[in-house]
Design a protein around this motif. Structure first.
Motif, PDB file in Angstrom:
ATOM      1  N   ASP A  49     -29.888  -0.992  -2.154  1.00  0.00           N
ATOM      2  CA  ASP A  49     -29.376   0.381  -2.883  1.00  0.00           C
ATOM      3  C   ASP A  49     -29.254   0.443  -4.090  1.00  0.00           C
ATOM      4  OD1 ASP A  49     -28.381   2.816  -2.839  1.00  0.00           O
ATOM      5  OD2 ASP A  49     -26.073   2.126  -2.212  1.00  0.00           O
ATOM      6  N   LEU A  54     -28.337  -4.912  -0.043  1.00  0.00           N
ATOM      7  CA  LEU A  54     -27.454  -4.290   0.912  1.00  0.00           C
ATOM      8  C   LEU A  54     -26.853  -5.587   1.688  1.00  0.00           C
ATOM      9  CD1 LEU A  54     -29.618  -1.320   2.164  1.00  0.00           C
ATOM     10  CD2 LEU A  54     -27.220  -1.185   1.058  1.00  0.00           C
ATOM     11  N   LEU A  63     -24.383   3.807   4.039  1.00  0.00           N
ATOM     12  CA  LEU A  63     -25.155   4.620   2.899  1.00  0.00           C
ATOM     13  C   LEU A  63     -25.186   5.853   3.194  1.00  0.00           C
ATOM     14  CD1 LEU A  63     -28.687   2.436   3.459  1.00  0.00           C
ATOM     15  CD2 LEU A  63     -27.031   2.622   1.526  1.00  0.00           C
TER      16      LEU A  63
END
Length: 238
Positions: A49, A54, A63
């Motif tokens: 991300d 992640l 998210l």
């Protein structure tokens, strides 16, 4: 009023994720299999991300735009910094090139393969064929070895093999309309694991993801495995 009612009915009629997970015992061994329809389910790969890897199912659930994560699994081998060992593409962007040659460890035990996802299909493709055909994958992750190649088990797998681990991987149908993600719930050999894909699930191609880091997120089964941070992850999002 009628228009508002029609819109409300249409909203409730939007397709939900069709992914289903179940526990299966085959030849005395326990497995969990999650069946995904790529034309219905929003199947994706996840690594970063922005600049942050992640690394966990919980991070994906956090998210923006993700309201639910009905299925997820680690999806390919990675280095100590969690960068993919082999080819990796996410949302059309290549992060790592294809590694076509033999090498150490399970990844380099040729033939290995690439799991290729488009907007409507998902297919396991042997690496050299992948290179030759250059399919238009929206997402792709390379791993190895192949478990099943066009209906045949990997030639190095022995029925009396003694190497046993918790293992996970994915198998796909010929036309890519079905992907089944499997994790063993006990230590199994490569031959036992590959046979489950070919003989029980009747899938012609299957790819090994890992055997030291094998984790599953399946909230419908009350399961979300935890442990050290992961590299590539595959999941269905809503």
């Amino acid at each position: 009023m009628r228009l508002a009612l029609a819109l409300l009915i249409g909203w409730f009629a939007l397709p939900a994720a069709a992914v289903t997970c179940e526990n299966i015992t085959y030849l005395g061994k326990s497995y969990t299999a999650c069946d995904v329809d790529p034309a219905v389910d929003d199947l994706r790969l996840f690594l970063k991300d922005e600049d942050r890897i992640l690394g966990s199912f919980r991070a994906i659930e956090g998210l923006a735009g993700v309201t639910a994560l009905p299925f997820a699994m680690n999806a390919g081998m990675y280095h100590a910094d969690r960068a993919p060992v082999g080819h990796y593409v996410e949302n059309g962007v290549q992060v790592m090139r294809v590694i076509p040659n033999a090498g150490p460890g399970n990844f380099g035990l040729l033939p290995n393969g690439v799991f290729c996802i488009t907007d409507t299909t998902a297919q396991v493709i042997e690496t050299l064929r992948y290179v030759a055909e250059s399919p238009a994958c929206r997402d792709a992750t390379q791993s190895g070895p192949m478990l099943v190649i066009d209906g045949a088990l990997h030639p190095r797998f022995l029925p009396d093999g003694t190497s046993r681990f918790l293992r996970n991987g994915v198998g796909t149908s010929v036309d890519g309309d079905r992907a089944v993600f499997v994790i063993s719930n006990e230590a199994v050999s490569f031959h036992e694991f590959a046979s489950f894909f070919r003989d029980h699930l009747q899938l012609p191609n299957a790819l090994y993801f890992d055997g030291k880091v094998s984790r599953l997120h399946a909230p419908a089964l009350g399961r979300s495995d935890f442990g050290a941070q992961m590299g590539p992850i595959v999941g269905v999002v809503e």
